[in-house]
Structures are given as C-alpha cells and as structure tokens.
Design a protein around this motif. Structure first.
Motif, PDB file in Angstrom:
ATOM      1  N   PHE A   1       0.807  -1.220   0.000  1.00 34.56           N
ATOM      2  CA  PHE A   1       0.000   0.000   0.000  1.00 34.56           C
ATOM      3  C   PHE A   1       0.842   1.272   0.000  1.00 34.56           C
ATOM      4  CE2 PHE A   1      -4.538  -0.660   0.038  1.00 34.56           C
ATOM      5  CZ  PHE A   1      -4.608  -2.036   0.091  1.00 34.56           C
ATOM      6  N   VAL A   2       2.019   1.228   0.612  1.00 34.58           N
ATOM      7  CA  VAL A   2       2.911   2.403   0.535  1.00 34.58           C
ATOM      8  C   VAL A   2       3.232   2.665  -0.933  1.00 34.58           C
ATOM      9  CG1 VAL A   2       5.296   3.154   0.944  1.00 34.58           C
ATOM     10  CG2 VAL A   2       3.929   2.350   2.838  1.00 34.58           C
ATOM     11  N   GLY A   3       3.501   1.576  -1.666  1.00 34.85           N
ATOM     12  CA  GLY A   3       3.812   1.721  -3.090  1.00 34.85           C
ATOM     13  C   GLY A   3       2.624   2.285  -3.875  1.00 34.85           C
ATOM     14  N   ILE A   4       1.428   1.752  -3.582  1.00 35.66           N
ATOM     15  CA  ILE A   4       0.236   2.220  -4.309  1.00 35.66           C
ATOM     16  C   ILE A   4      -0.012   3.706  -4.043  1.00 35.66           C
ATOM     17  CG2 ILE A   4      -2.283   2.002  -4.499  1.00 35.66           C
ATOM     18  CD1 ILE A   4      -1.958  -0.986  -3.914  1.00 35.66           C
ATOM     19  N   TYR A   5       0.080   4.081  -2.768  1.00 28.56           N
ATOM     20  CA  TYR A   5      -0.191   5.484  -2.417  1.00 28.56           C
ATOM     21  C   TYR A   5       0.869   6.415  -3.001  1.00 28.56           C
ATOM     22  CZ  TYR A   5      -4.220   5.028   0.660  1.00 28.56           C
ATOM     23  OH  TYR A   5      -5.484   4.824   1.153  1.00 28.56           O
ATOM     24  N   ALA A   6       2.127   5.971  -2.959  1.00 22.85           N
ATOM     25  CA  ALA A   6       3.184   6.827  -3.513  1.00 22.85           C
ATOM     26  C   ALA A   6       2.926   7.047  -5.008  1.00 22.85           C
ATOM     27  CB  ALA A   6       4.554   6.181  -3.287  1.00 22.85           C
ATOM     28  N   TYR A   7       2.474   6.000  -5.703  1.00 25.79           N
ATOM     29  CA  TYR A   7       2.166   6.126  -7.126  1.00 25.79           C
ATOM     30  C   TYR A   7       0.966   7.058  -7.316  1.00 25.79           C
ATOM     31  CZ  TYR A   7       1.345   4.858 -11.981  1.00 25.79           C
ATOM     32  OH  TYR A   7       1.183   4.925 -13.355  1.00 25.79           O
ATOM     33  N   LEU A   8      -0.031   6.911  -6.446  1.00 32.58           N
ATOM     34  CA  LEU A   8      -1.236   7.754  -6.537  1.00 32.58           C
ATOM     35  C   LEU A   8      -0.897   9.226  -6.316  1.00 32.58           C
ATOM     36  CD1 LEU A   8      -4.327   7.420  -6.880  1.00 32.58           C
ATOM     37  CD2 LEU A   8      -4.508   7.299  -4.413  1.00 32.58           C
ATOM     38  N   PHE A   9       0.054   9.479  -5.404  1.00 29.25           N
ATOM     39  CA  PHE A   9       0.486  10.843  -5.151  1.00 29.25           C
ATOM     40  C   PHE A   9       1.203  11.427  -6.358  1.00 29.25           C
ATOM     41  CE2 PHE A   9      -0.133  13.049  -1.232  1.00 29.25           C
ATOM     42  CZ  PHE A   9      -0.445  12.113  -0.271  1.00 29.25           C
ATOM     43  N   GLY A  10       1.746  10.536  -7.201  1.00 30.44           N
ATOM     44  CA  GLY A  10       2.419  11.031  -8.392  1.00 30.44           C
ATOM     45  C   GLY A  10       3.885  10.695  -8.468  1.00 30.44           C
ATOM     46  N   SER A  11       4.409   9.979  -7.473  1.00 30.10           N
ATOM     47  CA  SER A  11       5.817   9.623  -7.537  1.00 30.10           C
ATOM     48  C   SER A  11       6.024   8.597  -8.651  1.00 30.10           C
ATOM     49  CB  SER A  11       6.263   9.018  -6.202  1.00 30.10           C
ATOM     50  OG  SER A  11       7.599   8.587  -6.290  1.00 30.10           O
ATOM     51  N   ARG A  12       7.018   8.816  -9.473  1.00 30.03           N
ATOM     52  CA  ARG A  12       7.306   7.878 -10.560  1.00 30.03           C
ATOM     53  C   ARG A  12       8.734   7.331 -10.448  1.00 30.03           C
ATOM     54  NH1 ARG A  12       2.734   8.162 -10.403  1.00 30.03           N
ATOM     55  NH2 ARG A  12       1.228   8.781 -12.006  1.00 30.03           N
ATOM     56  N   SER A  13       9.381   7.630  -9.331  1.00 31.31           N
ATOM     57  CA  SER A  13      10.724   7.122  -9.125  1.00 31.31           C
ATOM     58  C   SER A  13      10.624   5.706  -8.586  1.00 31.31           C
ATOM     59  CB  SER A  13      11.470   8.033  -8.148  1.00 31.31           C
ATOM     60  OG  SER A  13      12.599   7.365  -7.634  1.00 31.31           O
ATOM     61  N   ILE A  14      10.970   4.728  -9.425  1.00 32.16           N
ATOM     62  CA  ILE A  14      10.824   3.315  -9.033  1.00 32.16           C
ATOM     63  C   ILE A  14      11.692   3.018  -7.828  1.00 32.16           C
ATOM     64  CG2 ILE A  14      11.130   0.949  -9.833  1.00 32.16           C
ATOM     65  CD1 ILE A  14       9.907   1.674 -12.310  1.00 32.16           C
ATOM     66  N   LEU A  15      12.881   3.635  -7.804  1.00 37.50           N
ATOM     67  CA  LEU A  15      13.804   3.377  -6.695  1.00 37.50           C
ATOM     68  C   LEU A  15      13.209   3.843  -5.373  1.00 37.50           C
ATOM     69  CD1 LEU A  15      16.667   2.413  -5.937  1.00 37.50           C
ATOM     70  CD2 LEU A  15      17.459   4.761  -6.246  1.00 37.50           C
ATOM     71  N   LYS A  16      12.695   5.087  -5.360  1.00 36.33           N
ATOM     72  CA  LYS A  16      12.136   5.645  -4.106  1.00 36.33           C
ATOM     73  C   LYS A  16      10.944   4.813  -3.654  1.00 36.33           C
ATOM     74  CE  LYS A  16      13.233  10.545  -4.228  1.00 36.33           C
ATOM     75  NZ  LYS A  16      12.809  11.856  -4.671  1.00 36.33           N
TER      76      LYS A  16
END
Lengths: 512, 155
Positions: free
Chosen positions: B110-125
């Motif tokens: 879910f951290v990954g899903i939310y980070a993507y939803l927020f707009g982060s596109r850095s796969i590493l982060k």
C-alpha cells in the motif's frame, strides 16, 4: 526547603541521573513528534523499568519523557499540520502556516524557547509554592470545574477559526462523540448502534489520528505531483532570519510568554485539566490582546509562542496536585503516581518532610531537564526541518501506515483503524467546509469532565443551575466566557473594518 | 434584499438535520433508568447538545442571509472527489486486508500504491519505501516495544 537542597543536589548530580534525564527527553521528543504514537503509552511501557532504578533516576526518566513528549508534539504540528499530542493542536493553527511560508525553522525555534521558558518558570513555581497552590486548587468543586471546561471550550471554539459559530458547533459535536458509549453515572449504553466495540466509547488515539493526520492525508492527496517535479511539504527559506527567532522578535513576545506561563501553571494545578486546555486558553488570550489579531491563524509567531508556552508550562503545575494531594492531573501523571508509590513516596503534605531530599532532587532534575531540553531540541532542529525536503509522495504514505499501526496497537483491535478512517473522512469534510477540527477534538477530550462535573454540580444543588452563577470562582469563569466571546467578535469586526478601509484606500489610489 | 449565501444555508440546514436526528434517535439509542432525575439521566446531555446544534444551524442560516460571504464555495471538483474517494476506498481495503495477509507485506504494497497515486514515478524511491517502511515500523513496534502487529498468513 533550603535544608534539603544540598543533600538533594548530591543525590541528583550523578552520571546515571543525567544520562537518564537526557534519554527520557530524547525518547519523549521522538515519540511526541510521530503522529500515531502517544506519550502516555511510552510512559506506561517504561514504568516497570523504573521499578528497578533508584527513585530519583526512575522519576527523572519519566519526567524527561513527559517534558520531551509535550514539546515533541509541536514538531509534527508545525511540519505536517498533524499534532503529535492533543495540546499541539493549538500550535498547528500558526505553526503550519509559518512552515508553508518557509519559516519552519523560526516556528520550531519559537516552540523550543516557549516550551523551555514556560517549563522553567513553572518548575520554579512548583518548587516554591506548590502547597499554597494546592490549597486554592482544593476550592475547585464540580461547579467550578464545569464552568472552567465551558470557558475552555468556548475559547477554543472562538479562537480556532474566523467562523465562531462553526468553531463552537465543532466543540458541541466533540462533546457529543464523547457521550457515545456508556453513561458515566448509570452505565446505560448511548448511541452504540449495536456495535460492541463502542460500549467503551470512541477510542481516543484513533480519533485524534484520524481527525488530524488522516484528514490532512486526504487534503494532500487532492493534488497530484506532476511527473519529474519535486513537490515538498513546504519550502525551506534560505533567508537566515526565517530560520531563527531574532532578539527583537523575542522581546516583542515576552509578555505573551509570561502570560501563557501563568495560565499554564494555573491550569496545570487543577486536577483533571491538561496541557490542551492551557494551550488553547493561552492562544486565545494572546489573540485577544494582540496588536495584530488578524495575523493569528495565518502564521503568527505570537500564536506559536502562546500555544507552546501554555502547553509546556503545565508540566510543573500538573505535578502540584500529584505531589501535594496525590491527584494526577492527566494520564501521564496518573502513571507517574505508580512510580512514587512503588518507591514508598506517598503524595501528600508529609512527602516534603519525610522524603524531602528525594523530592527536591526530583525538582533539581526538572530544572536540569529544562536545560538539556533546550540543547537536545536545538540539536534535533536541523534534522526535523530536513523532513520538509522529503517529497509528499513518499512522506504521506509513510505517515498513513504509521497512523494505522498506531491506531491498531492501542487495543490490538482492527475496529480502531476503522474509527481512524471515519474521523479522517469527517475531518476532511470539516476542513473543506471551514469547520475547525481542533474544537471537535477538545470537545471530545473535555466532554467527560464536563458531563461528570455538571451532574455532580446538579446533584449537590438539587437540580439548580444557580450555583454556576453564584459561586465566586464559577462566576469568574462565566464572566470570562462571555467577555471572551464578545471581545473576539469585537476584535474580529475591528480587523474587518480595517481591511475594508485598506481596500477602499487601495481602490482610490489606483490610476483611473 | 441581499442575495443569501447558499453554502451557509446548506451548512445550517445540515446542522439542524443532524441535531434533529440526534433527538429522534435518543429514545431508541439511550436506555433511561426509571426513577432517575432528568438532569442525571443518560439522555440529558445528548438532548441539550442536540438543541444547541440546532441553534447553531439556525445561526448559520441567519448568517447566510445577514452577512456578505467572505469565503468561496468548497473546492470539490470531480478530480478532487475521485482522488479522495479512491484514497478512502484503498484505506478501507488496506484495513480489511492487513489482518488477514499480515501487516508488513500489506503495508509494503500500500505504501507503493499510495506513492504512485500521489504522483511519484521514481521506481527506486517507491521500492525503498515499500521495503524499508513496513520493516522499520515492525522493528519499532514488535522488537523495540514488544507490541504485536498482525502477522496474517504472509507476515
């Protein structure tokens, strides 16, 4: 008193005690700063450890955690608009707007200075006149407590938003949420809608986390970050003056600091009232007497000083009823009572006579903790402001997971996480419609005390409400409540008229 | 006559409705003890609060007619409602799933899903957050403070 000071100093000044105080402060600041973790929980966890320590070391550890935690709540309040502790909700009102203006460093420093000074003066008062203050506190019966809570809630409702009616409405709903569960007198269930988990009432920590942290999460997620663009929580200004409190600014706020300290000491000395009341009453008093009240809620340094000083000045005051009467002022002092009892220190007037050396050693520990607090908090400042550089996209998901874990671990009950989500949604809706959330939380916190004091007062007066207006101390609070409300309305109208005059002048000066 | 501020009227009406709802629910949701005085009965304070909330609602409606509006309508565009609504649904889903699958694994996802939803596109982060955060929380709660988190069928 003087005859105990030298033996007390010899008892306190050991390497172990100094280390323990520093450790307590560090733990308290860290825990207090993380939304989802609460200081009473950590104090309760550390309690058994203190049983195996000498009494001065054990008590000093918990006092360090108490002081650190009270200040620590303001860090997340300023940086991410999420108070780490209820009392820091008042700091959110101006601390977060300051952070959004790039002045997070200034707000955090003001928080440190206000906290340390408030605590220091409060501790000196505790050491000097604890017994006398306790005698005044004894005169507070249920009627006085009821009036005090009404005064506190009205103040909070009125100062936390431009919309006074909305602020008071939020407080009313907070009290209503507190009635859910079991009636304190008869034990009848109220508004549990058949849900077993609600019989004990709405759990406090998930409610707090949801209202502040989760609602802020929803506010933040409204805006997507464009690909490739670094979006941080708030800009960190390169102007050095935005990251420190100048001597001029400090001097301009000395009256606010002293007034908030006195409020904190007075409120702390009353059993059952806590730092949250003091923080908001101090904030309200500062706003009403300020030369620039229109700046409150938009990043006023004076607002941060008032809230933080009032918040932390309670710690010394809260020990007064604990030490002199054995009555804890809040959850943390209730847990600390256990340490005293285990070490054979029975609170009461005799405590200062029979165990004077130990008690005054603890007092010296309080003063030393203030000094260490200043240095530890200042050292941590750079680290805390670095959080502002972390991308929202990474920080907020982390915060939400910590919040879920924090809510779950209170009672190891998944229902509490649903409560967190409910209040998160409610808090978000409130924010969209300009209803302040802080009064709702305070209504919840104080609702229990309000109801029990009201019922006790009515029982004592055979159902008559007249004593609320005839008993002297209660009447003072009633008058203060009415005065506060009208004064706030008057100051708001004045600020509005000033704004209109400036706008008219600007229109007249525009070239045709 | 000045145009009333519609949103204030709506807010006031909602509050009056909620206050009335509380009053309606009191008889069925609160068991009063026979013989108990009115002031000490379990329904006393909720009834007082309901009446005060209704009065506040009436006050807001009066404000809607008497005072010029100072703040704009709430920002509730379709995009905002969609994004926030989706976040709420995801959070509820997370709460349903993590006791069954386990806190660490579910939180990582879910951290990954939310980070993507927020707009982060850095796969590493995103990858680092998905691994480091749940493990950090697990260490903090379970190892340091011995507070158990649900393990579920995965962990």
């Amino acid at each position: 008193m003087l005859e105990h000071l030298l033996p007390a100093a010899q008892l306190f000044f050991t390497f172990q005690n100094l280390l323990v105080v520093a450790a307590g402060l560090f733990i308290g600041i860290t825990i207090g700063a993380i939304p989802g973790l609460n200081v009473p929980m950590i104090v309760a966890l550390l309690l058994p450890i203190t049983f195996y320590m000498p009494p001065v070391a054990g008590i000093s550890l918990l006092l360090g955690v108490y002081k650190g935690g009270t200040y620590g709540g303001s860090i997340s309040a300023i940086l991410i608009n999420t108070p780490g502790a209820p009392a820091a909700a008042a700091t959110c009102l101006d601390g977060y707007p300051m952070a959004k203006q790039g002045k997070a460093g200034k707000a955090l420093r003001a928080s440190i200075y206000g906290s340390v000074i408030g605590e220091f003066i409060s501790d000196i008062v505790l050491i000097s006149i604890a017994a006398q203050i306790a005698m005044v506190a004894l005169k507070f019966g249920p009627t006085e407590k009821f009036s005090l809570v009404v005064f506190a809630l009205c103040t909070i409702g009125v100062v936390s938003s431009e919309h006074k009616l909305k602020g008071i409405t939020a407080a009313l709903f907070g009290i209503f949420f507190r009635t859910i569960g079991s009636d304190p007198i008869s034990g009848s269930s109220r508004f549990t809608v058949g849900i077993f988990d609600l019989i004990g009432g709405i759990p406090f920590l998930p409610h707090l986390i949801g209202l502040f942290a989760v609602s802020e999460f929803f506010v933040q997620i409204e805006k997507k970050i464009s690909a490739g663009k670094q979006d941080v929580i708030a800009p960190v200004s390169k102007n050095p003056d935005d990251n420190r409190v100048t001597w001029k600014e400090f001097k301009a706020n000395i009256v606010t600091i002293i007034r908030s300290t006195l409020i904190g000491i007075g409120v702390g000395a009353l059993p059952g009232s806590g730092s949250a009341i003091s923080a908001f009453v101090s904030y309200g008093a500062a706003k009403n007497t300020s030369k620039k009240p229109e700046e409150f809620g938009k990043g006023s340094l004076e607002g941060v000083f008032a809230a933080e000083t009032g918040n932390n000045a309670v710690t010394g005051g809260a020990l007064i009823p604990l030490l002199t009467l054995g009555i804890p002022g809040d959850a943390i002092t209730a847990i600390m009572l256990g340490v005293f009892l285990v070490h054979g220190l029975i609170p009461g007037p005799d405590l200062f006579v029979k165990s004077g050396d130990v008690i005054y050693a603890v007092f010296i520990g309080l003063i030393v903790a203030n000094i260490l607090h200043f240095f530890i908090a200042s050292l941590g400042l750079r680290l805390f402001t670095k959080l502002l550089s972390v991308s929202r996209a990474v920080l907020f998901p982390i915060v939400i997971i910590i919040c879920a874990a924090g809510s779950y671990t209170v009672n190891s009950n998944i229902f509490d996480v649903y409560v967190m989500i409910f209040f998160g949604v409610l808090g978000y809706i409130m924010k969209k419609f300009n209803f302040p959330v802080a009064p709702l939380m305070m209504g919840y916190i104080l609702g229990g005390l309000l109801e029990t004091s009201l019922i006790q007062a009515l029982i004592l007066s055979d159902g008559s409400v007249l004593p609320i207006f005839t008993r002297p101390i209660s009447l003072v609070f009633v008058v203060l409540t009415v005065f506060f409300i009208f004064w706030s309305l008057f100051m708001q109208k004045k600020a509005l008229d000033r704004r209109k005059r400036r706008e008219e002048q600007r229109r007249r000066n525009l070239p045709s | 006559m000045r145009q009333p501020y519609l949103w204030r009227l709506i807010e006031g009406a909602v509050l009056i409705g909620l206050g009335a709802l509380i009053l309606v629910l009191i008889p069925s949701q609160i068991q009063n003890i026979p013989g108990m005085e009115t002031e000490t009965s379990p329904s006393f304070l909720p009834a007082v609060l309901a009446v005060l909330i209704i009065l506040m609602g009436a006050g807001l409606i009066a404000q809607g007619f008497l005072k010029p509006r100072r703040d704009g309508p709430p920002d509730l565009t379709r995009v905002v409602v969609f994004r926030v609504g989706l976040s709420v649904v995801l959070l509820i889903l997370y709460t349903v799933v993590f006791p069954r699958l386990g806190f660490v694994v579910t939180s990582g996802v879910f951290v990954g899903i939310y980070a993507y939803l927020f707009g982060s596109r850095s796969i590493l982060k995103i990858a680092i957050s998905m691994v480091a955060v749940p493990i950090g929380i697990w260490l903090f709660f379970e190892i340091l403070f011995r507070i158990p988190l649900p393990h579920g069928i995965l962990y």
